[in-house]
Design a protein around this motif. Structure first.
Motif, PDB file in Angstrom:
ATOM      1  N   MET A  96       0.660 -66.955 -21.047  1.00 24.33           N
ATOM      2  CA  MET A  96      -0.783 -68.123 -20.718  1.00 24.33           C
ATOM      3  C   MET A  96      -0.145 -68.946 -21.603  1.00 24.33           C
ATOM      4  SD  MET A  96      -3.904 -67.448 -19.846  1.00 24.33           S
ATOM      5  CE  MET A  96      -5.611 -66.872 -21.288  1.00 24.33           C
ATOM      6  N   LYS A  97       0.789 -68.981 -22.460  1.00 24.57           N
ATOM      7  CA  LYS A  97       0.857 -70.524 -23.005  1.00 24.57           C
ATOM      8  C   LYS A  97       1.382 -71.286 -23.133  1.00 24.57           C
ATOM      9  CE  LYS A  97       1.278 -67.565 -27.755  1.00 24.57           C
ATOM     10  NZ  LYS A  97       2.238 -67.102 -28.959  1.00 24.57           N
ATOM     11  N   LEU A  98       2.222 -70.904 -21.624  1.00 27.51           N
ATOM     12  CA  LEU A  98       2.618 -72.077 -20.411  1.00 27.51           C
ATOM     13  C   LEU A  98       2.041 -73.006 -19.761  1.00 27.51           C
ATOM     14  CD1 LEU A  98       5.437 -69.865 -18.985  1.00 27.51           C
ATOM     15  CD2 LEU A  98       6.041 -71.496 -20.736  1.00 27.51           C
ATOM     16  N   LYS A  99       2.497 -74.522 -20.392  1.00 25.54           N
ATOM     17  CA  LYS A  99       1.688 -75.475 -19.338  1.00 25.54           C
ATOM     18  C   LYS A  99       1.212 -75.091 -18.181  1.00 25.54           C
ATOM     19  CE  LYS A  99       0.323 -80.054 -20.183  1.00 25.54           C
ATOM     20  NZ  LYS A  99      -0.351 -80.431 -21.141  1.00 25.54           N
ATOM     21  N   GLY A 100      -0.373 -75.098 -17.796  1.00 25.01           N
ATOM     22  CA  GLY A 100      -0.616 -74.657 -16.785  1.00 25.01           C
ATOM     23  C   GLY A 100      -0.877 -73.652 -16.330  1.00 25.01           C
ATOM     24  N   VAL A 101      -0.624 -73.163 -17.161  1.00 24.06           N
ATOM     25  CA  VAL A 101      -1.002 -71.255 -17.278  1.00 24.06           C
ATOM     26  C   VAL A 101      -2.129 -70.693 -17.551  1.00 24.06           C
ATOM     27  CG1 VAL A 101      -0.003 -69.173 -17.090  1.00 24.06           C
ATOM     28  CG2 VAL A 101       1.611 -70.840 -16.346  1.00 24.06           C
ATOM     29  N   GLY A 102      -2.967 -69.942 -16.865  1.00 25.57           N
ATOM     30  CA  GLY A 102      -4.241 -69.672 -17.315  1.00 25.57           C
ATOM     31  C   GLY A 102      -4.803 -68.663 -16.704  1.00 25.57           C
ATOM     32  N   LYS A 103      -5.471 -66.993 -16.751  1.00 23.31           N
ATOM     33  CA  LYS A 103      -5.427 -66.268 -17.368  1.00 23.31           C
ATOM     34  C   LYS A 103      -5.849 -65.491 -16.139  1.00 23.31           C
ATOM     35  CE  LYS A 103      -9.754 -65.934 -20.228  1.00 23.31           C
ATOM     36  NZ  LYS A 103     -11.614 -65.885 -20.391  1.00 23.31           N
ATOM     37  N   TYR A 104      -5.993 -66.351 -14.779  1.00 29.63           N
ATOM     38  CA  TYR A 104      -5.845 -65.367 -13.143  1.00 29.63           C
ATOM     39  C   TYR A 104      -4.222 -65.710 -13.421  1.00 29.63           C
ATOM     40  CZ  TYR A 104      -4.546 -65.107  -8.676  1.00 29.63           C
ATOM     41  OH  TYR A 104      -4.042 -65.378  -7.331  1.00 29.63           O
ATOM     42  N   THR A 105      -3.530 -66.591 -13.201  1.00 29.50           N
ATOM     43  CA  THR A 105      -1.777 -66.331 -13.425  1.00 29.50           C
ATOM     44  C   THR A 105      -0.918 -65.595 -13.978  1.00 29.50           C
ATOM     45  OG1 THR A 105      -2.347 -68.647 -12.483  1.00 29.50           O
ATOM     46  CG2 THR A 105      -0.065 -68.108 -11.897  1.00 29.50           C
ATOM     47  N   ALA A 106      -1.761 -65.891 -15.368  1.00 29.35           N
ATOM     48  CA  ALA A 106      -1.087 -64.293 -16.219  1.00 29.35           C
ATOM     49  C   ALA A 106      -1.115 -63.177 -16.240  1.00 29.35           C
ATOM     50  CB  ALA A 106      -1.285 -65.176 -17.434  1.00 29.35           C
ATOM     51  N   ALA A 107      -2.314 -63.199 -15.269  1.00 25.57           N
ATOM     52  CA  ALA A 107      -2.742 -61.410 -15.049  1.00 25.57           C
ATOM     53  C   ALA A 107      -1.286 -61.186 -14.087  1.00 25.57           C
ATOM     54  CB  ALA A 107      -4.253 -61.734 -14.749  1.00 25.57           C
TER      55      ALA A 107
ATOM     56  N   MET B 234      -3.276 -56.313 -16.811  1.00 20.23           N
ATOM     57  CA  MET B 234      -4.988 -57.451 -16.905  1.00 20.23           C
ATOM     58  C   MET B 234      -5.493 -57.155 -14.849  1.00 20.23           C
ATOM     59  SD  MET B 234      -5.790 -58.056 -19.608  1.00 20.23           S
ATOM     60  CE  MET B 234      -6.564 -59.399 -20.034  1.00 20.23           C
ATOM     61  N   PRO B 235      -6.971 -57.195 -14.508  1.00 28.44           N
ATOM     62  CA  PRO B 235      -6.904 -58.084 -13.539  1.00 28.44           C
ATOM     63  C   PRO B 235      -6.641 -59.582 -13.350  1.00 28.44           C
ATOM     64  CG  PRO B 235      -9.246 -57.281 -14.717  1.00 28.44           C
ATOM     65  CD  PRO B 235      -7.659 -56.937 -15.866  1.00 28.44           C
ATOM     66  N   ALA B 236      -5.997 -59.918 -12.146  1.00 26.77           N
ATOM     67  CA  ALA B 236      -5.743 -61.225 -11.960  1.00 26.77           C
ATOM     68  C   ALA B 236      -7.597 -61.317 -11.457  1.00 26.77           C
ATOM     69  CB  ALA B 236      -4.809 -61.343 -10.503  1.00 26.77           C
ATOM     70  N   VAL B 237      -8.133 -62.085 -11.967  1.00 28.21           N
ATOM     71  CA  VAL B 237     -10.072 -62.542 -11.554  1.00 28.21           C
ATOM     72  C   VAL B 237     -10.070 -63.306 -10.560  1.00 28.21           C
ATOM     73  CG1 VAL B 237     -12.317 -62.673 -11.883  1.00 28.21           C
ATOM     74  CG2 VAL B 237     -11.256 -60.371 -12.901  1.00 28.21           C
ATOM     75  N   ASP B 238     -10.326 -63.973  -9.525  1.00 28.51           N
ATOM     76  CA  ASP B 238     -10.688 -65.367  -8.808  1.00 28.51           C
ATOM     77  C   ASP B 238     -11.404 -65.321  -7.943  1.00 28.51           C
ATOM     78  OD1 ASP B 238      -9.052 -63.824  -7.476  1.00 28.51           O
ATOM     79  OD2 ASP B 238      -7.916 -65.305  -6.457  1.00 28.51           O
ATOM     80  N   GLY B 239     -11.925 -66.039  -7.287  1.00 32.25           N
ATOM     81  CA  GLY B 239     -12.696 -66.465  -6.561  1.00 32.25           C
ATOM     82  C   GLY B 239     -12.358 -64.602  -5.327  1.00 32.25           C
TER      83      GLY B 239
ATOM     84  N   PHE C  10     -16.768 -59.982 -14.634  1.00 26.21           N
ATOM     85  CA  PHE C  10     -15.681 -59.450 -13.742  1.00 26.21           C
ATOM     86  C   PHE C  10     -14.787 -58.626 -13.562  1.00 26.21           C
ATOM     87  CE2 PHE C  10     -19.168 -62.036 -11.004  1.00 26.21           C
ATOM     88  CZ  PHE C  10     -19.845 -60.748 -10.311  1.00 26.21           C
ATOM     89  N   SER C  11     -13.996 -59.331 -14.778  1.00 25.93           N
ATOM     90  CA  SER C  11     -12.681 -58.302 -15.048  1.00 25.93           C
ATOM     91  C   SER C  11     -13.090 -57.315 -15.208  1.00 25.93           C
ATOM     92  CB  SER C  11     -12.573 -59.589 -16.350  1.00 25.93           C
ATOM     93  OG  SER C  11     -12.116 -59.725 -16.193  1.00 25.93           O
TER      94      SER C  11
ATOM     95  N   ASN D  12      -4.288 -55.238  -7.759  1.00 28.11           N
ATOM     96  CA  ASN D  12      -4.239 -57.533  -8.173  1.00 28.11           C
ATOM     97  C   ASN D  12      -3.638 -57.796  -6.400  1.00 28.11           C
ATOM     98  OD1 ASN D  12      -5.678 -57.676 -10.611  1.00 28.11           O
ATOM     99  ND2 ASN D  12      -3.679 -57.950 -11.510  1.00 28.11           N
ATOM    100  N   GLN D  13      -3.052 -57.692  -5.794  1.00 21.88           N
ATOM    101  CA  GLN D  13      -2.648 -58.292  -4.044  1.00 21.88           C
ATOM    102  C   GLN D  13      -3.452 -57.734  -3.566  1.00 21.88           C
ATOM    103  OE1 GLN D  13       1.978 -59.019  -4.578  1.00 21.88           O
ATOM    104  NE2 GLN D  13       1.876 -58.065  -5.300  1.00 21.88           N
ATOM    105  N   ALA D  14      -3.636 -56.548  -3.200  1.00 24.06           N
ATOM    106  CA  ALA D  14      -4.499 -55.732  -2.694  1.00 24.06           C
ATOM    107  C   ALA D  14      -5.904 -56.779  -2.361  1.00 24.06           C
ATOM    108  CB  ALA D  14      -5.086 -54.195  -2.889  1.00 24.06           C
ATOM    109  N   MET D  15      -6.595 -56.743  -3.478  1.00 25.74           N
ATOM    110  CA  MET D  15      -8.073 -57.574  -4.034  1.00 25.74           C
ATOM    111  C   MET D  15      -7.557 -58.935  -3.360  1.00 25.74           C
ATOM    112  SD  MET D  15     -10.389 -56.142  -4.739  1.00 25.74           S
ATOM    113  CE  MET D  15     -11.043 -57.219  -6.191  1.00 25.74           C
ATOM    114  N   MET D  16      -6.267 -59.824  -3.795  1.00 20.01           N
ATOM    115  CA  MET D  16      -6.086 -60.743  -2.865  1.00 20.01           C
ATOM    116  C   MET D  16      -6.632 -60.477  -1.216  1.00 20.01           C
ATOM    117  SD  MET D  16      -2.926 -62.647  -5.109  1.00 20.01           S
ATOM    118  CE  MET D  16      -2.660 -61.722  -7.105  1.00 20.01           C
ATOM    119  N   ASP D  17      -5.523 -60.143  -0.612  1.00 20.14           N
ATOM    120  CA  ASP D  17      -5.536 -59.584   1.071  1.00 20.14           C
ATOM    121  C   ASP D  17      -6.994 -59.583   1.206  1.00 20.14           C
ATOM    122  OD1 ASP D  17      -2.726 -60.542   0.492  1.00 20.14           O
ATOM    123  OD2 ASP D  17      -2.309 -58.819   1.374  1.00 20.14           O
ATOM    124  N   LEU D  18      -7.828 -58.248   0.755  1.00 20.11           N
ATOM    125  CA  LEU D  18      -8.615 -58.152   0.901  1.00 20.11           C
ATOM    126  C   LEU D  18      -9.290 -59.739   1.319  1.00 20.11           C
ATOM    127  CD1 LEU D  18     -10.266 -55.445   1.783  1.00 20.11           C
ATOM    128  CD2 LEU D  18     -11.494 -55.978  -0.096  1.00 20.11           C
TER     129      LEU D  18
END
Ligand code: SF4
Length: 344
Positions: free
Chosen positions: A118-129, A140-145, A170-171, A186-192
């Motif tokens: 999360m400390k990396l520039k431009g990385v938010g909770k979703y990407t870090a998860a 951590m769940p990668a919660v997005d839209g 939603f987390s 997390n990847q299954a949720m992205m694909d679904l």
């Protein structure tokens, strides 16, 4: 969260998703790796770009910058050039800075802990998860839209996804169905979310969890997710002068933080005495997220060497031509303008 009381009812849903994912996972280049560098680049590339549109860009980017060392050592303008076509160039600027952070702060080894990522520039909770769960077995769940949409439909939950508490809510909700293998979940949720439980016309008849979906069983899929706040769109007027002579034209690199930071643009103003060289005007409409741009581009054809030289000397712009301009990144509407001008 009343669902909490019925937790045991939902534990099998995540496992169903995993079985579905094992059989149906999209065959994508970044699915063959657990290299955090590649997963990170793919998460950033595909944040605002559809997979079909961004895949070639992703492959080109990874071929040129195959690891964090190469990316950190690259010139920023070259990174921007490889981002061409993906838009939202601040992502490329952040990626470059974050690669340098990995070199400086982590001895070139990508951090494995969620909080460190999360400390990396431009990385938010979703990407870090996403990175920590896919590459390092993080939990951590990668919660997005996609999560908002799938979960609010599964539970027929009317929690407002535009509210500030939505991410935390939603987390927690996702944990009710989250199996041990969080990376695949997390990847299954992205694909679904992107293939089946789409925002419009979800394919409920092909959905692996349709039997468990409350909104579906109630015939209320279209009522979820609930979103009350509409983001206002701003109308903006921009003006440029395309100043050219004998196939050469003038540009500068944008410095402000407003839009298109670090991209190249035409002069935004000219001294009054050069207005007599204006030979045409084009008005271009362009949409950015939450912004409608109306861009006026005046064509200024300087007809004397003396005037051209004095313009450059007084205003300090860079001189380029169409061929050399391919080595630079311009905002999309300006690039289109240059191509049209070339064909005219
Ligand atoms: S049944 Fe339909 S609404 Fe429910 S999760 Fe599946 S695709 Fe989404």
């Amino acid at each position: 969260m009343e669902h909490q009381n019925r937790i045991s009812e939902f534990l099998h849903v995540g496992n169903k998703l995993l079985s579905w994912y094992k059989k149906n996972a999209r065959d994508l280049p970044f699915r063959q790796t657990r290299d955090p560098y590649k997963i990170w680049i793919c998460e950033i590339v595909f944040q605002q770009t559809r997979i079909s549109q961004g895949l070639n860009h992703y492959n080109n980017f990874i071929s040129r910058f195959p690891d964090v060392q190469t990316l950190a050592a690259a010139d920023e303008n070259e990174v921007l050039l490889y981002w061409k076509g993906l838009g939202y160039y601040s992502r490329a600027i952040n990626i470059h800075k974050a690669a340098q952070q990995v070199m400086d702060d982590y001895h070139g080894i990508f951090p494995s802990e969620y909080e460190e990522i999360m400390k990396l520039k431009g990385v938010g909770k979703y990407t870090a998860a996403a990175i920590s769960s896919i590459c390092f077995n993080g939990k951590m769940p990668a919660v997005d839209g996609n999560f908002y949409r799938v979960l609010s439909r599964l539970f027929a939950d009317d929690y407002d996804i535009s509210g500030s508490g939505a991410f935390a809510y939603f987390s927690e909700l996702s944990k009710l169905i989250m199996p041990d293998n969080v990376g695949d979940f997390n990847q299954a949720m992205m694909d679904l979310g992107s293939e089946i439980c789409k925002p419009k016309n979800p394919l409920c008849h092909s959905c692996p969890v349709s039997e468990d979906c409350l909104a579906y069983s109630l015939g209320k899929v279209s009522e979820f997710p609930v979103k009350t706040k509409k983001v206002k769109t701003e109308n903006l007027q921009l003006r440029y002068y395309f100043v050219h002579r004998n196939g050469h034209f003038l540009i500068q690199q944008r410095k402000d933080d407003f839009i298109w930071k670090k991209l190249f643009e035409f002069p935004p103003e000219i001294p009054e005495e050069f207005e007599k060289y204006i030979v045409g005007l084009q008005i271009i409409g362009h949409k950015l997220t939450h912004k409608n741009l109306c861009i006026e581009i005046y064509e200024v054809e300087i007809t004397s060497d003396e005037a051209w030289d004095s313009f450059i000397a007084e205003n300090g712009y860079m001189v380029t031509d169409v061929e050399a301009s391919h080595e630079k990144s311009f905002p999309k509407p300006l690039e289109t303008y240059i191509q049209k001008w070339l064909r005219a």
